[in-house]
Write a protein that holds these residues in place. Structure first.
Motif, PDB file in Angstrom:
ATOM      1  N   UNK A  65       0.852  -1.199   0.000  1.00 32.78           N
ATOM      2  CA  UNK A  65       0.000   0.000   0.000  1.00 32.78           C
ATOM      3  C   UNK A  65       0.886   1.245   0.000  1.00 32.78           C
ATOM      4  N   UNK A  66       0.615   2.158  -0.914  1.00 33.68           N
ATOM      5  CA  UNK A  66       1.387   3.393  -1.019  1.00 33.68           C
ATOM      6  C   UNK A  66       0.595   4.600  -0.538  1.00 33.68           C
ATOM      7  N   UNK A  67      -0.673   4.667  -0.890  1.00 33.41           N
ATOM      8  CA  UNK A  67      -1.512   5.813  -0.569  1.00 33.41           C
ATOM      9  C   UNK A  67      -2.743   5.792  -1.451  1.00 33.41           C
ATOM     10  N   UNK A  68      -3.147   6.980  -1.917  1.00 31.61           N
ATOM     11  CA  UNK A  68      -4.346   7.102  -2.752  1.00 31.61           C
ATOM     12  C   UNK A  68      -4.093   8.111  -3.869  1.00 31.61           C
ATOM     13  N   UNK A  69      -4.903   8.033  -4.912  1.00 32.66           N
ATOM     14  CA  UNK A  69      -4.837   9.007  -5.998  1.00 32.66           C
ATOM     15  C   UNK A  69      -6.184   9.732  -6.051  1.00 32.66           C
ATOM     16  N   UNK A  70      -6.108  11.061  -6.235  1.00 30.82           N
ATOM     17  CA  UNK A  70      -7.300  11.905  -6.243  1.00 30.82           C
ATOM     18  C   UNK A  70      -7.328  12.732  -7.527  1.00 30.82           C
ATOM     19  N   UNK A  71      -8.532  13.094  -7.992  1.00 31.45           N
ATOM     20  CA  UNK A  71      -8.656  13.853  -9.246  1.00 31.45           C
ATOM     21  C   UNK A  71      -8.587  15.364  -9.043  1.00 31.45           C
ATOM     22  N   UNK A  72      -7.688  15.826  -8.164  1.00 30.88           N
ATOM     23  CA  UNK A  72      -7.616  17.263  -7.878  1.00 30.88           C
ATOM     24  C   UNK A  72      -6.189  17.809  -8.001  1.00 30.88           C
ATOM     25  N   UNK A  73      -5.389  17.195  -8.843  1.00 28.66           N
ATOM     26  CA  UNK A  73      -3.995  17.616  -8.991  1.00 28.66           C
ATOM     27  C   UNK A  73      -3.780  18.506 -10.194  1.00 28.66           C
ATOM     28  N   UNK A  74      -2.593  19.080 -10.285  1.00 28.20           N
ATOM     29  CA  UNK A  74      -2.235  19.907 -11.439  1.00 28.20           C
ATOM     30  C   UNK A  74      -1.787  19.039 -12.608  1.00 28.20           C
ATOM     31  N   UNK A  75      -1.403  19.665 -13.658  1.00 31.01           N
ATOM     32  CA  UNK A  75      -0.830  18.933 -14.790  1.00 31.01           C
ATOM     33  C   UNK A  75      -1.868  18.432 -15.759  1.00 31.01           C
ATOM     34  N   UNK A  76      -1.397  17.784 -16.799  1.00 28.99           N
ATOM     35  CA  UNK A  76      -2.276  17.390 -17.909  1.00 28.99           C
ATOM     36  C   UNK A  76      -3.336  16.348 -17.524  1.00 28.99           C
ATOM     37  N   UNK A  77      -3.066  15.551 -16.495  1.00 31.15           N
ATOM     38  CA  UNK A  77      -4.018  14.500 -16.130  1.00 31.15           C
ATOM     39  C   UNK A  77      -4.893  14.895 -14.941  1.00 31.15           C
ATOM     40  N   UNK A  78      -4.535  15.967 -14.246  1.00 35.04           N
ATOM     41  CA  UNK A  78      -5.317  16.446 -13.117  1.00 35.04           C
ATOM     42  C   UNK A  78      -5.331  15.504 -11.928  1.00 35.04           C
ATOM     43  N   UNK A  79      -4.260  14.713 -11.764  1.00 34.80           N
ATOM     44  CA  UNK A  79      -4.226  13.733 -10.684  1.00 34.80           C
ATOM     45  C   UNK A  79      -3.242  14.139  -9.588  1.00 34.80           C
ATOM     46  N   UNK A  80      -3.547  13.690  -8.374  1.00 39.51           N
ATOM     47  CA  UNK A  80      -2.658  13.885  -7.225  1.00 39.51           C
ATOM     48  C   UNK A  80      -2.464  12.529  -6.560  1.00 39.51           C
ATOM     49  N   UNK A  81      -1.278  11.965  -6.767  1.00 42.46           N
ATOM     50  CA  UNK A  81      -0.905  10.721  -6.096  1.00 42.46           C
ATOM     51  C   UNK A  81      -0.388  11.113  -4.721  1.00 42.46           C
ATOM     52  N   UNK A  82      -1.182  10.858  -3.710  1.00 43.14           N
ATOM     53  CA  UNK A  82      -0.893  11.227  -2.325  1.00 43.14           C
ATOM     54  C   UNK A  82      -0.289   9.994  -1.647  1.00 43.14           C
ATOM     55  N   UNK A  83       1.026  10.014  -1.400  1.00 43.57           N
ATOM     56  CA  UNK A  83       1.783   8.815  -1.046  1.00 43.57           C
ATOM     57  C   UNK A  83       2.428   8.967   0.330  1.00 43.57           C
ATOM     58  N   UNK A  84       2.377   7.916   1.121  1.00 47.53           N
ATOM     59  CA  UNK A  84       3.023   7.904   2.430  1.00 47.53           C
ATOM     60  C   UNK A  84       4.543   7.877   2.278  1.00 47.53           C
ATOM     61  N   UNK A  85       5.250   8.753   3.004  1.00 51.61           N
ATOM     62  CA  UNK A  85       6.716   8.728   2.993  1.00 51.61           C
ATOM     63  C   UNK A  85       7.248   7.383   3.447  1.00 51.61           C
ATOM     64  N   UNK A  86       6.570   6.737   4.388  1.00 52.56           N
ATOM     65  CA  UNK A  86       7.030   5.445   4.907  1.00 52.56           C
ATOM     66  C   UNK A  86       7.025   4.363   3.842  1.00 52.56           C
ATOM     67  N   UNK A  87       6.268   4.555   2.777  1.00 49.25           N
ATOM     68  CA  UNK A  87       6.208   3.574   1.692  1.00 49.25           C
ATOM     69  C   UNK A  87       7.306   3.794   0.662  1.00 49.25           C
ATOM     70  N   UNK A  88       8.088   4.854   0.844  1.00 47.74           N
ATOM     71  CA  UNK A  88       9.075   5.269  -0.147  1.00 47.74           C
ATOM     72  C   UNK A  88      10.494   5.269   0.402  1.00 47.74           C
ATOM     73  N   UNK A  89      11.441   5.091  -0.506  1.00 46.71           N
ATOM     74  CA  UNK A  89      12.861   5.336  -0.262  1.00 46.71           C
ATOM     75  C   UNK A  89      13.309   6.267  -1.374  1.00 46.71           C
ATOM     76  N   UNK A  90      14.004   7.331  -1.019  1.00 49.30           N
ATOM     77  CA  UNK A  90      14.456   8.289  -2.014  1.00 49.30           C
ATOM     78  C   UNK A  90      15.889   8.024  -2.405  1.00 49.30           C
ATOM     79  N   UNK A  91      16.134   8.007  -3.717  1.00 51.35           N
ATOM     80  CA  UNK A  91      17.490   7.845  -4.256  1.00 51.35           C
ATOM     81  C   UNK A  91      17.842   9.115  -5.008  1.00 51.35           C
ATOM     82  N   UNK A  92      18.730   9.964  -4.414  1.00 51.35           N
ATOM     83  CA  UNK A  92      19.080  11.212  -5.074  1.00 51.35           C
ATOM     84  C   UNK A  92      19.823  11.001  -6.386  1.00 51.35           C
ATOM     85  N   UNK A  93      19.685  11.974  -7.277  1.00 52.93           N
ATOM     86  CA  UNK A  93      20.425  11.954  -8.541  1.00 52.93           C
ATOM     87  C   UNK A  93      21.908  12.088  -8.249  1.00 52.93           C
ATOM     88  N   UNK A  94      22.723  11.509  -9.088  1.00 46.50           N
ATOM     89  CA  UNK A  94      24.188  11.620  -8.902  1.00 46.50           C
ATOM     90  C   UNK A  94      24.668  13.031  -9.150  1.00 46.50           C
TER      91      UNK A  94
END
Length: 132
Positions: free
Chosen positions: A103-132
């Protein structure tokens, strides 16, 4: 390597912190504004904390003001799966990792951009890998 979909509950508990287990395996949610990636502005990739699959790119992250990391779209549409969620007396769309079904979170139809979506994701479900 073991397919993450075949891991037992005990194996998941060994692999994840108790907080990550609650979110990824028990469909929990972290408190708003408490996650380590809500305000992250660095360039890089957001991977599944359960299996390491690339889920989101920093170029698609935006500040929604919701208190959770928000993205306009996944890195690849095939990286996530969407499911109808009728828990808590609401109708929402749950987002899970397509590789380990975490489980990551939820997606809602209230975001910006061409698709109008907002993927609202828990930080605990993620690991960030910075660019080199």
């Amino acid at each position: 390597m073991t397919d993450p979909k075949n891991l037992s509950e005990a194996e998941w508990r060994e692999r994840l912190t108790p907080e990550q287990f609650h979110v990824l395996r028990e469909k929990g949610t972290e408190r708003a504004f408490a996650g380590k990636y809500d305000q992250n502005k660095a360039e890089g990739e957001y991977r599944c904390a359960g299996c390491g699959q690339i889920l989101f790119e920093s170029d698609d992250k935006f500040d929604s003001g919701s208190g959770w990391p928000s993205f306009t779209e996944p890195a690849e549409q095939s990286a996530v799966a969407e499911h109808r969620d009728t828990s808590h007396g609401m109708i929402r769309t749950e987002v899970t990792c397509s590789n380990c079904e975490g489980h990551l979170g939820h997606v809602f139809p209230d975001g910006p951009g061409p698709h109008g979506l907002r993927y609202c994701i828990n930080s605990l479900a993620l690991e960030f890998e910075p660019e080199d």
